[in-house]
Motif scaffolding. Structure first.
Motif, PDB file in Angstrom:
ATOM      1  N   LEU A 313      21.232  44.975  55.257  1.00  0.00           N
ATOM      2  CA  LEU A 313      20.935  45.957  56.300  1.00  0.00           C
ATOM      3  C   LEU A 313      22.021  47.025  56.387  1.00  0.00           C
ATOM      4  O   LEU A 313      21.726  48.205  56.635  1.00  0.00           O
ATOM      5  CB  LEU A 313      20.772  45.250  57.644  1.00  0.00           C
ATOM      6  CG  LEU A 313      19.481  44.448  57.814  1.00  0.00           C
ATOM      7  CD1 LEU A 313      19.542  43.598  59.077  1.00  0.00           C
ATOM      8  CD2 LEU A 313      18.266  45.366  57.854  1.00  0.00           C
ATOM      9  N   ASP A 317      21.052  50.841  55.931  1.00  0.00           N
ATOM     10  CA  ASP A 317      21.340  51.815  56.985  1.00  0.00           C
ATOM     11  C   ASP A 317      21.995  53.072  56.404  1.00  0.00           C
ATOM     12  O   ASP A 317      21.755  54.184  56.884  1.00  0.00           O
ATOM     13  CB  ASP A 317      22.260  51.209  58.047  1.00  0.00           C
ATOM     14  CG  ASP A 317      21.522  50.269  58.996  1.00  0.00           C
ATOM     15  OD1 ASP A 317      20.298  50.439  59.167  1.00  0.00           O
ATOM     16  OD2 ASP A 317      22.176  49.361  59.543  1.00  0.00           O
ATOM     17  N   ALA A 324      15.555  49.984  56.325  1.00  0.00           N
ATOM     18  CA  ALA A 324      16.240  49.113  57.285  1.00  0.00           C
ATOM     19  C   ALA A 324      15.393  48.932  58.540  1.00  0.00           C
ATOM     20  O   ALA A 324      15.261  47.817  59.064  1.00  0.00           O
ATOM     21  CB  ALA A 324      17.600  49.707  57.646  1.00  0.00           C
ATOM     22  N   GLU A 325      14.784  50.027  59.010  1.00  0.00           N
ATOM     23  CA  GLU A 325      13.929  49.952  60.192  1.00  0.00           C
ATOM     24  C   GLU A 325      12.742  49.036  59.952  1.00  0.00           C
ATOM     25  O   GLU A 325      12.390  48.210  60.821  1.00  0.00           O
ATOM     26  CB  GLU A 325      13.443  51.359  60.560  1.00  0.00           C
ATOM     27  CG  GLU A 325      12.554  51.404  61.789  1.00  0.00           C
ATOM     28  CD  GLU A 325      12.038  52.804  62.085  1.00  0.00           C
ATOM     29  OE1 GLU A 325      11.298  52.958  63.079  1.00  0.00           O
ATOM     30  OE2 GLU A 325      12.356  53.733  61.310  1.00  0.00           O
ATOM     31  N   ARG A 328      13.792  45.279  59.797  1.00  0.00           N
ATOM     32  CA  ARG A 328      14.142  44.725  61.112  1.00  0.00           C
ATOM     33  C   ARG A 328      12.908  44.348  61.935  1.00  0.00           C
ATOM     34  O   ARG A 328      13.026  43.644  62.938  1.00  0.00           O
ATOM     35  CB  ARG A 328      15.004  45.719  61.876  1.00  0.00           C
ATOM     36  CG  ARG A 328      16.438  45.812  61.364  1.00  0.00           C
ATOM     37  CD  ARG A 328      17.308  46.637  62.297  1.00  0.00           C
ATOM     38  NE  ARG A 328      18.716  46.529  61.923  1.00  0.00           N
ATOM     39  CZ  ARG A 328      19.377  47.450  61.209  1.00  0.00           C
ATOM     40  NH1 ARG A 328      18.732  48.544  60.801  1.00  0.00           N
ATOM     41  NH2 ARG A 328      20.649  47.270  60.911  1.00  0.00           N
ATOM     42  N   THR A 331      10.631  39.955  62.383  1.00  0.00           N
ATOM     43  CA  THR A 331      11.298  38.948  63.203  1.00  0.00           C
ATOM     44  C   THR A 331      10.403  37.731  63.421  1.00  0.00           C
ATOM     45  O   THR A 331       9.234  37.712  63.034  1.00  0.00           O
ATOM     46  CB  THR A 331      11.686  39.560  64.557  1.00  0.00           C
ATOM     47  OG1 THR A 331      10.534  40.233  65.098  1.00  0.00           O
ATOM     48  CG2 THR A 331      12.807  40.568  64.381  1.00  0.00           C
ATOM     49  N   LEU A 405      17.249  37.612  61.111  1.00  0.00           N
ATOM     50  CA  LEU A 405      17.064  38.926  61.714  1.00  0.00           C
ATOM     51  C   LEU A 405      17.162  38.842  63.241  1.00  0.00           C
ATOM     52  O   LEU A 405      17.725  39.732  63.888  1.00  0.00           O
ATOM     53  CB  LEU A 405      15.698  39.497  61.317  1.00  0.00           C
ATOM     54  CG  LEU A 405      15.532  39.889  59.840  1.00  0.00           C
ATOM     55  CD1 LEU A 405      14.085  40.218  59.531  1.00  0.00           C
ATOM     56  CD2 LEU A 405      16.441  41.063  59.490  1.00  0.00           C
ATOM     57  N   ASP A 406      16.628  37.746  63.808  1.00  0.00           N
ATOM     58  CA  ASP A 406      16.746  37.539  65.254  1.00  0.00           C
ATOM     59  C   ASP A 406      18.209  37.475  65.685  1.00  0.00           C
ATOM     60  O   ASP A 406      18.633  38.094  66.669  1.00  0.00           O
ATOM     61  CB  ASP A 406      16.037  36.241  65.675  1.00  0.00           C
ATOM     62  CG  ASP A 406      14.540  36.256  65.395  1.00  0.00           C
ATOM     63  OD1 ASP A 406      13.997  37.362  65.192  1.00  0.00           O
ATOM     64  OD2 ASP A 406      13.945  35.162  65.372  1.00  0.00           O
ATOM     65  N   ALA A 409      19.894  40.804  65.510  1.00  0.00           N
ATOM     66  CA  ALA A 409      19.451  41.695  66.590  1.00  0.00           C
ATOM     67  C   ALA A 409      20.168  41.369  67.901  1.00  0.00           C
ATOM     68  O   ALA A 409      20.401  42.250  68.732  1.00  0.00           O
ATOM     69  CB  ALA A 409      17.942  41.577  66.769  1.00  0.00           C
TER      70      ALA A 409
END
Length: 411
Positions: A313, A317, A324-325, A328, A331, A405-406, A409
């Motif tokens: 990521l 980015d 990357a968006e 993400r 999840t 990913l969670d 975040a």
């Protein structure tokens, strides 16, 4: 009236040792890409013994065109895997050494150990770690010396001359990819377990195993012989297994080949082939079968880690923010899925799947970067793979990735 192995039950017939030996002497023997690539991972003695065994097969040896494509696609990384594995191991030793030193320092403060006594202990840790690292480098240097140039490639050039099937015509290739995708959706072997593997730039997706299967079976059909496939793949979409025991090919595969040709299908791993080399009147070192088995057992689990996903990521980015968006979004609450339409809209692509495959190249490129950095194992599952289901196409990540990913975040 039918018998025990008639009709739909023909694939359940288990080959006896005598039948397997007979197949080694008489059947077409097709070699998968993973076996050719493992020649770079085996010890030099084991690699030489396996090539010698292949030579003993004579003109019954064949490599499906798709297998050779995959060999060339992955060869450079496979060739460097001993060096990458050594770097990973030496880095891990250094990390362990720092951890031991930190723990010793904390302990020394707690129990009042003098600075000189602590220095003696930490020096012993440093000497141990440095000694182990030097030993690893010596082993690597010895292996490199045994493989000056690329003797494996030289041997394969001679061995495979005239032994690779012709490429499929474009229309037939497209039909095979479509059939492979149908099987993936329906979980029909072979290949459905590799649905999430990295796609190549020709957009074959997860069709590689089916293309190998198709080319091998059609060649053996032309020869009017039984077919024996040598593969290091141990997944259930190829093998009929009971626990750790490999019984034979999946009954569905045996039945399919029998229906196509009226002949029998056999499956064998490199370790089994080396153990039976005497059937071909080939002498191999007694340690070679165990070495081939060791390589499979020692293979690191091909899974994504928190550090690898975070690093990916970070790179995305900077280099590909839209990617990357999109990543993400995969999840846990979404089941690790991102719809085809979401990717199309966010990525500003047309409806054609070719554009979506082009979108995926950034993930593939950066995955190689992570492999070179030692953050993930070579040939790890694709971080973002196209799948097709009854409700339409979508992308998904490997099962271990959504919780990662969670966590990222929340951090």
């Amino acid at each position: 009236m039918n018998g025990l192995y008639d009709g739909e039950f023909a694939g359940y017939k288990i080959a006896s040792p005598e039948e397997v030996d007979s197949a080694l002497r008489e059947a077409v023997v097709a070699v998968d890409a993973n076996v050719l690539l493992d020649l770079y991972r085996f010890s030099p003695q084991t690699s030489n013994d396996l090539i010698k065994t292949f030579t003993g097969l004579g003109d019954r040896l064949v490599v499906p065109h798709q297998a050779l494509r995959e060999f060339w696609r992955h060869r450079q990384r496979a060739q460097g895997s001993p060096r990458g594995a050594t770097k990973t191991a030496t880095d891990a030793l250094a990390k362990s050494g720092r951890s031991m030193t930190d723990n010793l320092t904390t302990w020394a403060k707690a129990v009042g150990v003098s600075t000189s006594e602590l220095s003696t202990l930490t020096t012993q840790v440093d000497d141990l770690v440095n000694g182990l690292q030097q030993k690893l480098q010596q082993v690597l240097a010895t292996a490199d010396a045994d493989r000056t140039g690329d003797p494996i490639l030289d041997q394969l050039e001679e061995l495979l001359r005239g032994r690779v099937t012709s490429p499929l015509p474009a229309e037939e290739h497209a039909d095979c990819v479509a059939e492979a995708n149908r099987r993936i959706t329906a979980e029909i072997p072979p290949g459905y377990k590799d649905a999430g593997k990295q796609e190549d730039d020709s957009a074959d997706g997860g069709a590689g195993d089916y293309l190998v299967w198709y080319q091998a079976t059609r060649y053996a059909q032309e020869q009017g012989r039984d077919l024996l496939i040598v593969t290091r793949d141990e997944k259930e979409d190829w093998w009929w297994r009971q626990g750790a025991e490999f019984i034979g090919p999946r009954p569905e595969l045996a039945l399919e080949y029998g229906g196509l040709t009226g002949r029998r299908l056999f499956l064998m791993r490199p370790t089994d082939l080396l153990a039976r080399a005497s059937v071909l009147e080939v002498d191999v070192d007694e340690a070679s079968p165990a070495d081939a088995d060791r390589v499979v057992e020692d293979e690191p689990p091909a899974k994504w880690t928190l550090a690898a996903v975070a690093r990916l990521l970070e790179l995305l980015d900077r280099q590909a923010p839209t990617h990357a968006e999109v990543l993400r979004l995969a999840t846990s609450d979404r089941g690790g899925r991102v719809s085809f339409d979401e990717v199309r809209v966010l990525g500003d692509y047309s409806d054609d799947e070719e554009g979506i495959f082009r979108f995926n190249r950034a993930y593939r490129h950066l995955t190689v970067v992570l492999e070179n950095e030692g953050l993930i194992a070579p040939f790890s599952p694709a971080i973002f793979a196209l799948r097709r289901g009854p409700e339409g196409s979508y992308f998904s990540v490997p099962d271990e990735v959504p919780p990662l990913l969670d966590a990222l975040a929340r951090s």
